[in-house]
Design a protein around this motif. Structure first.
Motif, mmCIF file in Angstrom:
data_model
loop_
_atom_site.group_PDB
_atom_site.id
_atom_site.type_symbol
_atom_site.label_atom_id
_atom_site.label_comp_id
_atom_site.label_asym_id
_atom_site.label_seq_id
_atom_site.Cartn_x
_atom_site.Cartn_y
_atom_site.Cartn_z
ATOM 1 N N SER A 268 0.677 -1.393 0.033
ATOM 2 C CA SER A 268 -0.041 -0.033 0.063
ATOM 3 C C SER A 268 0.716 1.249 -0.015
ATOM 4 C CB SER A 268 -1.089 0.083 1.408
ATOM 5 O OG SER A 268 -1.643 1.083 1.141
ATOM 6 N N HIS A 269 0.199 2.353 -0.509
ATOM 7 C CA HIS A 269 0.809 3.591 -0.164
ATOM 8 C C HIS A 269 -0.034 4.648 0.613
ATOM 9 C CE1 HIS A 269 -0.365 4.224 -4.685
ATOM 10 N NE2 HIS A 269 -1.140 4.325 -4.101
ATOM 11 N N ASP A 270 -0.953 3.896 1.076
ATOM 12 C CA ASP A 270 -2.052 4.669 2.118
ATOM 13 C C ASP A 270 -1.301 4.562 3.374
ATOM 14 O OD1 ASP A 270 -4.559 5.357 0.500
ATOM 15 O OD2 ASP A 270 -4.229 3.389 -0.173
ATOM 16 N N VAL A 271 -0.627 5.865 3.867
ATOM 17 C CA VAL A 271 0.230 5.727 5.008
ATOM 18 C C VAL A 271 -0.766 5.309 6.419
ATOM 19 C CG1 VAL A 271 1.758 6.863 6.431
ATOM 20 C CG2 VAL A 271 1.979 7.027 3.995
ATOM 21 N N HIS A 272 -1.852 6.296 6.430
ATOM 22 C CA HIS A 272 -2.490 6.394 7.693
ATOM 23 C C HIS A 272 -3.285 5.036 8.048
ATOM 24 C CE1 HIS A 272 -4.964 7.873 10.957
ATOM 25 N NE2 HIS A 272 -6.181 7.394 10.253
ATOM 26 N N GLU A 273 -3.885 4.570 6.930
ATOM 27 C CA GLU A 273 -4.587 3.068 7.233
ATOM 28 C C GLU A 273 -3.795 2.006 7.376
ATOM 29 O OE1 GLU A 273 -5.449 5.208 4.691
ATOM 30 O OE2 GLU A 273 -7.657 5.944 5.286
#
Lengths: 282, 99
Positions: free
Chosen positions: A206-211
């Motif tokens: 992923s590159h969705d840092v928060h999740e």
């Protein structure tokens, strides 16, 4: 199996000295990664750094130029066809696109792996499919066609299909991409539930840092063919490593430059004479 | 190949043992269904203490037996549900039925 190496029992997967080149570009250049059993490991990094390619190596769909990928002691690149298929049955995969069969209902999409890989009766297939659909909150949507599902529902249906054969390992390829906040939250909860309750080993690309940081036990950050950061989410969030900081904080410029390498701007505009060394960054 | 799962019946209790994977459930399903249909008393038990691993098919097996018992107006009590089956049942929303 072709090759057995018991390795470290703590880890389900051990990747060593992974090397892979496309043309002149090194996608991986001597990468080592451990995937511990029963944990959620995230592989993060900017787009185009080979994160999905890594999943394809683990699934045996691509072969590296060099290095080993040990899954439960089996070196994936060296397995014969039958052994590779046996290993793949232990792996569930949630694709970025969902990849549901468009001309099958939700129910039949989930039932498909059971029909292909088992000899279960229709009654047992129904029970297992309803259990998995209930787990992702879509038991009531069983008769819908994929075209009738929202993006988030399609991703959850695909997740139900990915777990229907009770895999040991589940690989999520960009699970949060293109999802609204509610859907992202649902996916985070589902990934957590499957990991905590069933003890599944999980890899999230992923590159969705928060999740990703909210559910991962351990994070690897890859860029330019190397591991540029590794650690717990807290360690990654607080790192001083400039390239990891740029990625985590979403900074437009930094070690990964905003500008693609280009000739000198003034020379490009013909305001200055062109000199020999043109590859100067602006 | 010998089945990974076995059934033994003792009075009012059917004991399952071994691994309930997607293949082995097929071997034991018929024996359980037959027992529930014929000789099982109105209050009967399935003992899972010797089950070492269960897939989701093992949970489906129990659901099928619960239905078979219901049709015959018998009550099947599930005993010693292994942690792995309880986890599958929980994820599938079957806590109240099996756990």
């Amino acid at each position: 199996m072709t090759e057995q190496n018991t390795g470290d029992k703590h880890n389900l997967i051990e990747i060593r000295n992974l090397c892979f080149q496309r043309g002149e570009r090194w996608i991986f250049n001597g990468v080592d990664i451990d995937i511990p059993r029963g944990k959620i490991t995230a592989i993060m990094g900017p787009s185009g750094t080979g994160k999905t390619t890594l999943l394809r190596f683990i699934g045996g769909q691509l072969y590296p130029d060099n290095g080993s990928i040990l899954l439960d002691g089996n070196n994936i690149p060296q397995l014969n066809r039958n052994d590779l298929f046996a290993v793949r049955r232990k792996i569930g995969m949630l694709f970025q696109s969902g990849a549901l069969f468009t001309d099958l209902t939700v129910f039949e999409n989930i039932a498909f792996p059971l029909r292909v890989h088992t000899r279960l009766s229709e009654t047992m297939i129904r029970d297992v499919v309803l259990m998995k659909l209930h787990a992702v909150g879509l038991r009531g949507a069983r008769d819908l066609m994929p075209s009738e599902l929202s993006g988030g529902m399609a991703r959850r249906a695909a997740l139900a299909r990915a777990i229907v054969l009770d895999p040991q390992l589940i690989m999520y390829d960009e699970p949060f991409t293109g999802q609204d906040p509610i859907s992202k939250g649902m996916l985070v909860e589902l990934i957590r539930l499957l990991n905590n309750t069933l003890g599944l080993t999980s890899i999230i690309v992923s590159h969705d840092v928060h999740e990703t940081a909210s559910i991962a036990d351990y994070i690897y950050v890859i860029a330019d063919g190397k591991i540029i950061g590794r650690g717990t989410p807290e360690e990654i969030m607080n790192t001083d490593e400039p390239r990891v900081r740029q990625f985590i904080c979403g900074l437009a410029d930094g070690p990964v430059p905003f500008h693609y390498p280009a000739p000198n701007y003034r020379q490009d505009l013909h305001l200055e004479p062109v000199q020999e060394s043109m590859q100067e960054r602006v | 190949m010998a089945s990974l799962a076995t059934v033994s019946i003792n009075g009012d209790t059917l004991a399952l043992a071994g691994v309930l994977d997607f293949e082995s459930v097929l071997d034991v399903d018929m024996q359980g269904q037959q027992w529930l249909q014929d000789s099982a008393p109105s209050q009967c038990n399935v003992d899972l203490s010797k089950v070492t691993y269960s897939s989701s098919a093992g949970v489906a097996l129990l659901l099928g037996w619960l239905r078979a018992a219901q049709i015959k107006q018998k009550t099947l009590h599930i005993q010693q549900l292994p942690a792995n089956m309880a986890a599958l049942a929980k994820v599938g929303g079957l806590d109240d039925l099996l756990v």
